[in-house]
Write an enzyme that holds these catalytic residues in place. Structure first.
Site, PDB file in Angstrom:
ATOM      1  CD  GLN A  42     -28.278  24.541  10.921  1.00  0.00           C
ATOM      2  OE1 GLN A  42     -28.881  24.131   9.910  1.00  0.00           O
ATOM      3  NE2 GLN A  42     -28.366  25.738  11.788  1.00  0.00           N
ATOM      4  CD  GLU A 101     -29.815  26.305  17.336  1.00  0.00           C
ATOM      5  OE1 GLU A 101     -29.520  26.986  16.414  1.00  0.00           O
ATOM      6  OE2 GLU A 101     -29.791  24.950  17.378  1.00  0.00           O
ATOM      7  CB  ALA A 104     -38.283  18.507  16.779  1.00  0.00           C
ATOM      8  NE  ARG A 157     -23.253  26.237   6.961  1.00  0.00           N
ATOM      9  CZ  ARG A 157     -24.267  27.298   7.398  1.00  0.00           C
ATOM     10  NH1 ARG A 157     -25.204  26.760   8.193  1.00  0.00           N
ATOM     11  NH2 ARG A 157     -23.887  28.620   7.417  1.00  0.00           N
ATOM     12  CD  GLU A 158     -19.382  25.482   9.056  1.00  0.00           C
ATOM     13  OE1 GLU A 158     -19.144  26.578   9.168  1.00  0.00           O
ATOM     14  OE2 GLU A 158     -19.886  24.466   9.983  1.00  0.00           O
ATOM     15  N   GLY A 208     -15.982  17.878   4.791  1.00  0.00           N
ATOM     16  CA  GLY A 208     -16.180  16.437   4.269  1.00  0.00           C
ATOM     17  C   GLY A 208     -15.923  15.545   5.588  1.00  0.00           C
ATOM     18  CE  LYS A 211     -29.599  21.537  13.261  1.00  0.00           C
ATOM     19  NZ  LYS A 211     -30.415  22.667  12.512  1.00  0.00           N
ATOM     20  CB  SER A 251     -37.197  25.891  10.184  1.00  0.00           C
ATOM     21  OG  SER A 251     -36.615  26.762  10.922  1.00  0.00           O
TER      22      SER A 251
END
Length: 471
Positions: free
Chosen positions: A365, A244, A222, A381-382, A384, A220, A217
């Site tokens: 994200q 998405e 937009a 995220r998730e 490296g 990204k 929110s």
């Protein structure tokens, strides 16, 4: 050696294969001339493969000159003489008359037949897999495309001169001189944001792998749509893989950013006649642009790559956007750890940018660990691997909601003549392989959910609110 599956003997030319081997035995300079064209696996007959590989090994070892006597001796010592057809066959080759001047033509005939046989094997394997309903058709397609690409790469001349940096040195010097003389035409993708262009030396380079990261929110999607709007205005050909949001929402967002009409009115229909005219004009403009929208949830990586190649091949697209990396199906076994899946996807997308020579912009994200703090590369995220692979990383940072602002923060908002509000947002250039890092301020137009150029006044930035963490 007929292939029973097709009822015909695979393409080959016995005379050309023998002529090549005869020339290798008779003329010492032959190997250097044809080793850039063929390899042992290009020969059809196994004994010819053994002979060529033995001659190649002898040449690389550079122990003795290759002739009938030294070749037979080498084969005997390595227990290969029988596999190479024996002394009678080698004697036959030695006695053959082949023109040294034509040996490269003979080698090309061998190579062309080898390519034909490989194409037949791929087509048969692809056909078998296509008939097997347990096979995923897009995985079959991706496998076929990969094998065909390998053929194309391997068919190029394997010569050391091919790897010389001289031509690239000349290209770089010419580019520098053209820039110095003011004659250089920038081929980078203009982002429509002045400072982003400055940080990236004129826009996204055509092999860049670019990450846009933000927490949920923050904007990204937009921001990606705003980049797309700017690029379409400059007549770039844009492909957007929306994993998405459905296609109609993407189009609504594009029309809202173009017309500057409140996005909520697209859903409610509470529009004035003037606003309808503005939206219609924006739609007519968008209709004339080359915008390709792929709207599929849970898309497989192989499927995405196949569609990207298709769009590049048939439409010569300039840039690819993907929303977002976390919901791409890697197609790996379900037991694969998530960070390994993301690393696999990231590497594939980076390779795709280099292969197609287009920027690949991927949304990502950020972790919630530092919800109110300014994001860093470690917030990706998730995996490296994303940080390692990316050429550019942009991180968006702003207050999620402007409700209940203090009087001081209210004064920091930019209010336009029509009453719409712009919120200053930090666009952090966290990684830039070919340029500066730092912070850029862009304006988030709340009503149209779009990002705009604004003055670089850091005092207008509203710090995100601190949230009480629950146990």
């Amino acid at each position: 050696m007929a292939d029973s599956r097709i009822g015909r003997t695979p393409p080959h030319n016995d005379d050309a294969e023998k002529a090549v081997l005869s020339a290798l035995i008779s003329y010492q300079e032959t190997y250097e001339r044809i080793s850039r064209i063929i390899q042992s696996g290009d020969f059809y007959h196994p004994m010819n493969q053994v002979l060529y590989q033995a001659i190649s090994d002898m040449k690389i070892a550079n122990i003795v000159s290759v002739d009938m006597v030294t070749l037979v001796d080498y084969l005997q010592k390595h227990d290969l003489l029988a596999k190479a057809g024996g002394v009678p066959y080698i004697t036959q080759l030695s006695d053959m008359y082949s023109l040294s001047a034509n040996v490269e033509n003979y080698a090309r005939i061998v190579k062309e037949n080898s390519i034909r046989r490989t194409l037949i094997r791929i087509s048969e394997a692809t056909g078998t897999s296509a008939f097997d309903e347990s096979e995923d058709p897009y995985s079959v397609l991706e496998d076929a495309e990969r094998k065909l690409t390998e053929i194309s790469i391997n068919s190029h001349a394997n010569v050391a001169e091919y790897y010389s940096a001289n031509s690239e040195i000349s290209n770089v010097i010419n580019e520098i001189l053209q820039k110095f003389e003011g004659e250089w035409e920038n081929t980078n993708i203009n982002t429509g944001f002045d400072l982003i262009n400055k940080f990236t030396n004129g826009g996204f380079q055509r092999t860049d792998y670019i990450i846009i990261g933000a927490r949920p929110s923050i904007g990204k999607s937009a921001f990606a749509v705003s980049l797309i709007r700017n690029m379409l205005q400059k007549n770039y050909k844009v492909a957007f893989f929306s994993l998405e949001m459905p296609a109609n929402q993407i189009i609504m967002r594009l029309l809202a950013t173009q017309s500057r009409i409140d996005l909520t009115k697209f859903f409610t229909g509470h529009l004035t006649s003037r606003e309808v005219d503005s939206i219609t004009t924006a739609a007519e403009t968008l209709y004339q642009k080359e915008f390709y929208l792929i709207d599929e949830s849970n898309m497989k990586l192989s499927d995405l790559i196949s569609r990207a190649r298709l769009l590049k091949r048939e439409k010569d697209i300039d840039i690819i956007f993907i929303d977002y990396i976390g919901i791409i199906d890697a197609g790996l076994p379900r037991t694969t750890p998530r960070h390994e899946e993301i690393a696999f996807i990231s590497k594939a997308l980076k390779q795709l940018a280099r292969e197609l020579k287009v920027p690949v912009v991927v949304l990502c994200q950020l972790s919630r660990d530092t919800e109110e703090l300014e994001p860093q590369l470690s917030s990706l995220r998730e995996s490296g691997a994303i940080e390692q692979d990316a050429d550019l990383v942009f991180l968006l940072h702003r207050r999620r909601s402007i409700n209940d602002l203090s009087d001081e923060d209210q004064q920091k908002l930019i209010v336009l003549e029509d009453g719409s509000v712009i919120q200053s947002t930090r666009l952090i250039v966290a990684k830039n392989r070919n340029g500066m890092t730092g912070t850029i301020y862009v304006g988030y137009l709340l009503s149209a959910t779009s990002f705009e150029n604004i003055e670089q006044d850091k005092s207008r930035f509203i710090q995100p609110e601190r949230r009480l963490k629950t146990k």
